[in-house]
Design a protein around this motif. Structure first.
Motif, PDB file in Angstrom:
ATOM      1  N   TYR A 111     -21.357 -38.226 113.063  1.00  0.00           N
ATOM      2  CA  TYR A 111     -20.013 -37.642 112.960  1.00  0.00           C
ATOM      3  C   TYR A 111     -19.258 -37.803 114.275  1.00  0.00           C
ATOM      4  O   TYR A 111     -18.062 -38.128 114.277  1.00  0.00           O
ATOM      5  CB  TYR A 111     -20.121 -36.176 112.585  1.00  0.00           C
ATOM      6  CG  TYR A 111     -18.806 -35.432 112.630  1.00  0.00           C
ATOM      7  CD1 TYR A 111     -17.872 -35.585 111.605  1.00  0.00           C
ATOM      8  CD2 TYR A 111     -18.495 -34.605 113.702  1.00  0.00           C
ATOM      9  CE1 TYR A 111     -16.663 -34.915 111.656  1.00  0.00           C
ATOM     10  CE2 TYR A 111     -17.291 -33.934 113.760  1.00  0.00           C
ATOM     11  CZ  TYR A 111     -16.376 -34.093 112.729  1.00  0.00           C
ATOM     12  OH  TYR A 111     -15.186 -33.434 112.793  1.00  0.00           O
ATOM     13  N   THR A 114     -18.006 -41.403 114.673  1.00  0.00           N
ATOM     14  CA  THR A 114     -16.863 -41.737 113.817  1.00  0.00           C
ATOM     15  C   THR A 114     -15.645 -40.855 114.083  1.00  0.00           C
ATOM     16  O   THR A 114     -14.571 -41.117 113.532  1.00  0.00           O
ATOM     17  CB  THR A 114     -17.249 -41.613 112.336  1.00  0.00           C
ATOM     18  OG1 THR A 114     -17.700 -40.267 112.071  1.00  0.00           O
ATOM     19  CG2 THR A 114     -18.368 -42.590 111.991  1.00  0.00           C
ATOM     20  N   LEU A 115     -15.795 -39.819 114.900  1.00  0.00           N
ATOM     21  CA  LEU A 115     -14.697 -38.885 115.151  1.00  0.00           C
ATOM     22  C   LEU A 115     -13.436 -39.556 115.696  1.00  0.00           C
ATOM     23  O   LEU A 115     -12.322 -39.175 115.298  1.00  0.00           O
ATOM     24  CB  LEU A 115     -15.167 -37.781 116.102  1.00  0.00           C
ATOM     25  CG  LEU A 115     -14.190 -36.633 116.358  1.00  0.00           C
ATOM     26  CD1 LEU A 115     -13.881 -35.891 115.060  1.00  0.00           C
ATOM     27  CD2 LEU A 115     -14.759 -35.663 117.398  1.00  0.00           C
ATOM     28  N   PHE A 117     -12.058 -42.217 114.890  1.00  0.00           N
ATOM     29  CA  PHE A 117     -11.280 -42.806 113.805  1.00  0.00           C
ATOM     30  C   PHE A 117     -10.343 -41.792 113.157  1.00  0.00           C
ATOM     31  O   PHE A 117      -9.425 -42.180 112.426  1.00  0.00           O
ATOM     32  CB  PHE A 117     -12.208 -43.391 112.736  1.00  0.00           C
ATOM     33  CG  PHE A 117     -12.914 -44.637 113.185  1.00  0.00           C
ATOM     34  CD1 PHE A 117     -12.206 -45.707 113.706  1.00  0.00           C
ATOM     35  CD2 PHE A 117     -14.284 -44.739 113.095  1.00  0.00           C
ATOM     36  CE1 PHE A 117     -12.855 -46.864 114.120  1.00  0.00           C
ATOM     37  CE2 PHE A 117     -14.944 -45.894 113.502  1.00  0.00           C
ATOM     38  CZ  PHE A 117     -14.224 -46.957 114.014  1.00  0.00           C
ATOM     39  N   TRP A 118     -10.571 -40.503 113.403  1.00  0.00           N
ATOM     40  CA  TRP A 118      -9.726 -39.459 112.840  1.00  0.00           C
ATOM     41  C   TRP A 118      -8.441 -39.278 113.650  1.00  0.00           C
ATOM     42  O   TRP A 118      -7.547 -38.544 113.241  1.00  0.00           O
ATOM     43  CB  TRP A 118     -10.475 -38.137 112.789  1.00  0.00           C
ATOM     44  CG  TRP A 118     -11.659 -38.124 111.877  1.00  0.00           C
ATOM     45  CD1 TRP A 118     -12.672 -39.035 111.842  1.00  0.00           C
ATOM     46  CD2 TRP A 118     -11.978 -37.160 110.875  1.00  0.00           C
ATOM     47  NE1 TRP A 118     -13.597 -38.700 110.885  1.00  0.00           N
ATOM     48  CE2 TRP A 118     -13.191 -37.545 110.273  1.00  0.00           C
ATOM     49  CE3 TRP A 118     -11.350 -35.997 110.441  1.00  0.00           C
ATOM     50  CZ2 TRP A 118     -13.796 -36.820 109.259  1.00  0.00           C
ATOM     51  CZ3 TRP A 118     -11.951 -35.267 109.423  1.00  0.00           C
ATOM     52  CH2 TRP A 118     -13.151 -35.678 108.840  1.00  0.00           C
ATOM     53  N   VAL A 119      -8.380 -39.943 114.808  1.00  0.00           N
ATOM     54  CA  VAL A 119      -7.231 -39.811 115.705  1.00  0.00           C
ATOM     55  C   VAL A 119      -6.495 -41.148 115.740  1.00  0.00           C
ATOM     56  O   VAL A 119      -7.117 -42.212 115.703  1.00  0.00           O
ATOM     57  CB  VAL A 119      -7.687 -39.407 117.121  1.00  0.00           C
ATOM     58  CG1 VAL A 119      -6.486 -39.227 118.051  1.00  0.00           C
ATOM     59  CG2 VAL A 119      -8.516 -38.129 117.081  1.00  0.00           C
ATOM     60  N   SER A 120      -5.192 -41.101 115.834  1.00  0.00           N
ATOM     61  CA  SER A 120      -4.392 -42.321 115.885  1.00  0.00           C
ATOM     62  C   SER A 120      -4.796 -43.187 117.073  1.00  0.00           C
ATOM     63  O   SER A 120      -5.093 -42.689 118.165  1.00  0.00           O
ATOM     64  CB  SER A 120      -2.904 -41.963 115.989  1.00  0.00           C
ATOM     65  OG  SER A 120      -2.132 -43.109 116.256  1.00  0.00           O
ATOM     66  N   ARG A 124      -5.288 -42.428 121.281  1.00  0.00           N
ATOM     67  CA  ARG A 124      -6.505 -42.748 122.036  1.00  0.00           C
ATOM     68  C   ARG A 124      -6.201 -43.649 123.228  1.00  0.00           C
ATOM     69  O   ARG A 124      -6.752 -43.458 124.322  1.00  0.00           O
ATOM     70  CB  ARG A 124      -7.528 -43.408 121.116  1.00  0.00           C
ATOM     71  CG  ARG A 124      -8.199 -42.437 120.148  1.00  0.00           C
ATOM     72  CD  ARG A 124      -9.289 -43.120 119.372  1.00  0.00           C
ATOM     73  NE  ARG A 124      -8.767 -43.879 118.245  1.00  0.00           N
ATOM     74  CZ  ARG A 124      -9.411 -44.850 117.644  1.00  0.00           C
ATOM     75  NH1 ARG A 124     -10.591 -45.236 118.102  1.00  0.00           N
ATOM     76  NH2 ARG A 124      -8.886 -45.468 116.614  1.00  0.00           N
TER      77      ARG A 124
END
Length: 287
Positions: A111, A114-115, A117-120, A124
């Protein structure tokens, strides 16, 4: 049954035709069109956009070899290859640690991988813009160590952002490959008095190579066309093919040349995919 299979695949074919083939054909047509007087393009067949990649006109109107765009292509390939190599070196131990943890901890670590990928992507990359600045955490350490100048707007800053952006794409396939390893093989290596380095080199690395190869493709291909890292972390000074295409379709308003560069980039991607497919076919034939 055959009729059902045929009609069942029609939606997928229509989707691929509308979202992949038609736009690709449009780009190919624009790449051999003529640049419009006020931007855009005009319907006139010409190979000038492709010639512009290798040649420029001198004051007398003669074509002269100009390597500036070849330098951009070379820089793009070099940074994409360096990004892939660094991601491979970092992902292998990370994936091994994750794969050898208990199930609950393994799920939590996946998790965390892959975290991002939850943010634009923009957020980043902007984060690294702050971190590497003179007032940022890394920038302050760099100044305390006696470093001169700023870390931003360099190839190193771009490479850092690219590795951070794409390393999850390397960790996940490598993790999947390591998780399938038979623990008995590692135990056999220990029983035969093999060191950890020897076990990693002779057992783990060969068996996880398919995952590494898949991760290399997943990292190298998007790294070729990256735009945000050169624009933000490179400050627009370190031009890559992605930023060159974006500029041609934007401020330069030279759509045919931008389309020609885009097709050259796609050709590079296709060559990489073909090389990987041929390598896989040769491996299957030997097996």
């Amino acid at each position: 049954m055959r009729g059902f299979r045929f009609w069942g695949l029609v939606p997928a074919w229509v989707l691929m035709l509308g979202t992949l083939m038609v736009p690709l054909c449009i780009v190919a047509i624009v790449s051999v069109a003529q640049r419009g007087a006020y931007g855009g393009f005009e319907w006139a067949f010409t190979l000038e956009p492709y010639k512009e990649i290798l040649f420029s006109e001198d004051w007398d109107g003669n074509l002269v070899f100009d390597p500036k765009y070849l330098g951009i292509i070379g820089r793009t390939l070099a940074l994409a290859a360096a990004t892939t190599a660094i991601c491979m070196a970092l992902a292998l131990p990370v994936a091994y640690v994750i794969a050898t943890r208990p199930p609950r901890m393994k799920a939590a670590l996946i998790y965390l991988v892959t975290l991002p990928f939850w943010v634009s992507m923009i957020v980043r990359v902007y984060a690294w813009l702050i971190i590497l600045s003179s007032d940022g955490f890394v920038g302050r350490i760099w100044a305390a160590l006696g470093g001169q100048g700023t870390l931003l707007f360099t190839s190193g800053a771009m490479l850092t952002g690219m590795v951070y952006s794409y390393i999850p794409l390397m960790v996940l396939p490598v993790f999947a490959a390591i998780e399938k390893l038979d623990p008995a093989l590692l135990e056999a290596g220990a029983d035969l008095y093999a060191s950890r380095w020897t076990t990693a080199r002779r057992v783990i690395l060969p068996l996880t190579w398919p995952g590494l190869a898949a991760g290399a493709i997943l990292v190298f291909v998007p790294a070729l066309g990256t735009v945000l890292e050169p624009m933000l972390l490179g400050g627009g000074k370190q031009i890559m093919m992605g930023t060159l295409i974006q500029t041609q379709f934007g401020s330069a308003r030279n759509w045919p040349f931008g389309a020609a560069v885009a097709l050259v980039l796609m050709a590079l991607v296709v060559l990489v995919l073909i090389a990987n497919a041929r390598r896989a076919m040769r491996k299957e034939a030997r097996a």
